[in-house]
Write a protein that holds these residues in place. Structure first.
Motif: not given
Length: 703
Positions: A320-340
């Motif tokens: 939570s509380n993620i700011k779009l600008a500057g976020t490196n999404w590839s380093k986030l831990r996936p929740n394992g439930r993402h449908g898309a």
């Protein structure tokens, strides 16, 4: 064809003396509309159908901010009339040809007090109803003006039965209440957005009189103006317009010459004729698009329902509380439930290709879903950046290899200023990656803050979006928007809207009662198509996620879900369930594969708001017909005469009906299918279970 003439001046020299009443009849003399100035110089009108009074004398006019209103002190300076009769062809629709036949009365008014301001009232009288609007001519001293409210009334002669939802400025996603006008009270209803006034309801408002009149009140061509609600006089049974205010409290900022939307009254002594009316569509302007061959009515599946039934999530990461600008999404831990994700989307593409469905909608493909949570934040989505597990190029190529299109999803989080800044880039991204259609969403509170979903600012946004997508040759399906007013004639790329309580509410709320789908065609769909998302086969939702879906179910039978493809008109129809649900019931799914989304002819065979609807439609460019019949919580039999079929031609009818012992609440998934030969003299008796329906495909037998 138009025939125009100017009626002789029938004036009163003083507004203290009423002008002679002007009466205009509909082309077939079924309706009579009378206009008259009151002793105070107030414009008034009344309407009758034969000997039955539809509307008692009702006042008219505009109330302005910081200056006297345009609602009294008038005299008539001139009256013009004309007759119009032509036939036009929609780009898509329920009929191949639409007749536009009306008589028009234009009353030119001038206030006797200085500076003698001008107002024109224009009536169009059709055989099935009327439309009227206010026109403010260019004139000295009234160039820029602010409409605070209208003085428009619809005074009913009796305490009619009404089918209504609260006049919420920001949501129309309510179930309908059916009461007498005297009993309208929104107080006990839990608000979705903003609490409505206790006696304020939305349009389209459907009414039924005790002497058998069906009256529908709405508006047409909603442009540069807020939506109209109705305040109910629960004692006198009058209705008064209420315009949704903007952030300043005023309704509309205008510049002359200008006109309002049309206020519409559809009336008949036969309920099917209300559903058949094209009055609202006829009051809209023709399209200015020079090319429309890229507009494709279609059926689609999508990564969507699995999120509603808790099998998957829109968001990619558990944070939570993620700011779009500057976020490196590839380093986030996936929740394992993402449908898309790429693999899952390919599964839907394969299913669509195998079954002849044109498109696949993917929701949750773009970054930002973790950073939303209805926090009224300005920048959440950029509409061009995918999550790490969604490969845009790979899916573009894969879909193309299967002959399937991908449908874009833009959830704006109601930060509309952010979306408008990014629309051009988002639509270029779509074109670069072969997306032809976009589903937009406006969940939450509007930014700019203080504006409402149904106010002038947002109405202009929806119309700008329709125009802008049209310029990019993109189709659009808007959710959480203002309810339609026939503008799909002007913007035929605006395929559908949600703007009502859709099928999704069955997944995570108290659901939609069985009568819901028998009311919507008489209310919400009067203004235009709805993306209702029918086709749910796994009626009981527990198997998808037992822990979170305990006791939840769709409040129809499986066969009623089939019938909705015919009774709930839309040129873009979703096969809304998961592929595995359809694979378990491939024989029933055949109807969804077969049924058309564009039509040459439509026949309303039987209808009663809140009770039942049976409709037959002829598929565009073919001799194939489809029939849908639905009922409310009452089981009933519907008798269908097939006299709409061409004489002498034999057809094979595939009839899908509720199974023995079926009901929406106890046995919703029981169905049976039979085939038989029929012709124009055949009569089918359909047994509809409680909350059920029937669906029929009729295909000519080769001679």
């Amino acid at each position: 064809m138009k025939r125009a003439c100017q009626i002789a001046l029938l004036l009163a020299a003083s507004p203290g003396i009423p002008a002679l009443a002007q009466t205009i009849y509909s082309p077939g003399h079924t309706l009579a509309l009378q206009f008259q100035l009151s002793p105070a110089g107030e414009p008034t009108y009344q309407l009758s159908l034969g000997k039955k009074q539809v509307l008692k004398p009702s006042r008219m006019g505009l109330l302005l901010q910081n200056q006297p209103g345009l609602n009294q002190g008038f005299q008539i300076t001139r009256i013009d009339s004309l007759t119009h009769d032509d036939t036009w062809q929609p780009v898509w629709g329920e009929q191949k040809n639409i007749r536009n036949h009306y008589r028009q009365l234009t009353v030119h008014l001038r206030q006797t007090a200085a500076p003698g301001r001008l107002l024109d009232v224009v009536f169009r009288v059709f055989d099935d109803g009327i439309g009227f609007r206010y026109e403010v001519p260019q004139q000295p001293g009234l160039t820029y003006f602010v409409v605070q409210q209208e003085a428009t009334e619809f005074n009913l002669p009796a305490n009619h039965k009404a089918f209504w939802i609260p006049g919420d400025y920001d949501s129309n996603e309510y179930t309908y209440s059916t009461t007498r006008l005297s009993e309208v009270n929104t107080t006990p209803i839990e608000p979705i957005q903003l609490k409505a006034d206790p006696t304020r309801v939305q349009t389209p408002l459907m009414l039924k009189s005790d002497d058998g009149l069906y009256v529908n009140i709405h508006e047409a061509a909603l442009v540069n103006y807020p939506a109209m609600m109705l305040d109910v006089d629960t004692k006198g049974f009058g209705l008064r317009s209420h315009l949704v205010p903007g952030a300043t409290g005023a309704a509309a900022y205008l510049q002359a010459p200008e006109h309002t939307p049309w206020r519409t009254v559809v009336v008949s002594d036969k309920a099917p004729e209300v559903l058949a009316s094209k009055l609202i569509l006829n009051l809209n302007e023709p399209t200015q698009l020079t090319s429309t061959d890229w507009i494709k009515p279609q059926k689609f599946v999508g990564v969507w329902w699995e999120m509603h039934v808790n099998r998957a999530s829109w968001n990619y990461a558990d944070t939570s509380n993620i700011k779009l600008a500057g976020t490196n999404w590839s380093k986030l831990r996936p929740n394992g439930r993402h449908g898309a994700n790429t693999a899952n989307v390919k599964r839907y593409i394969d299913f669509a290709a195998r079954n002849g469905l044109q498109s696949v909608l993917v929701e949750g493909w773009n970054v930002g879903w973790e950073d939303w949570a209805n926090n009224w934040k300005e920048e959440v989505f950029d509409f061009v950046t995918p999550y790490p597990d969604f490969n845009v190029t790979e899916l573009q190529q894969y879909a193309a290899s299967k002959g399937v299109k991908l449908m874009m999803h833009h959830e704006t989080s109601s930060s509309v200023t952010n979306y408008e800044r990014r629309q051009e880039a988002a639509y270029r991204f779509m074109k670069e990656h072969s997306y032809d259609a976009v589903k937009t969403g406006y969940v939450g509170r509007i930014i700019p803050r203080g504006e409402h979903h149904d106010g002038q600012w947002m109405v202009n946004h929806y119309n700008r979006t329709a125009a802008l997508t049209g310029q990019h040759q993109l189709m659009v399906d808007m959710h959480e928007s203002v309810r339609p007013t026939g503008l799909h004639r002007t913007y035929p790329n605006w395929l559908a809207s949600e703007a009502a309580r859709g099928n999704e509410f069955n997944a995570w709320s108290t659901g939609n009662p069985p009568e819901h789908e028998t009311i919507l065609p008489f209310t919400r769909l009067m203004g235009g198509p709805m993306d209702y998302t029918p086709g749910i086969f796994q009626i009981q939702l527990e198997p998808w996620n037992p822990a979170q879906n305990k006791g939840r179910q769709v409040h129809t039978t499986l066969v009623k879900q089939l019938a909705l493809y015919v009774t709930m008109y839309s040129p873009v129809q979703m096969a809304a369930d998961l592929p595995e649900a359809y694979e378990k019931h491939a024989d029933a799914f055949q109807f969804i594969k077969d049924v058309a989304v564009d039509w040459d002819d439509t026949r309303i065979l039987a209808a009663e708001p809140g009770d039942y609807i049976t409709i037959a439609r002829q598929a565009k460019g073919t001799q194939d017909w489809y029939v849908g019949a639905i009922t409310d919580e009452q089981a009933r039999q519907q008798t269908v005469k097939l006299d709409f079929l061409p004489a002498g031609q034999q057809y094979e009818a595939t009839v899908y009906t509720d199974g023995k012992g079926a009901s929406w609440d106890k046995n919703p998934m029981a169905y049976q299918i039979r085939k038989q030969k029929v012709n124009s003299k055949s009569v089918l008796k359909l047994q509809l279970a409680a909350g059920g329906g029937a669906a029929i495909s009729l295909k000519p037998v080769a001679r």
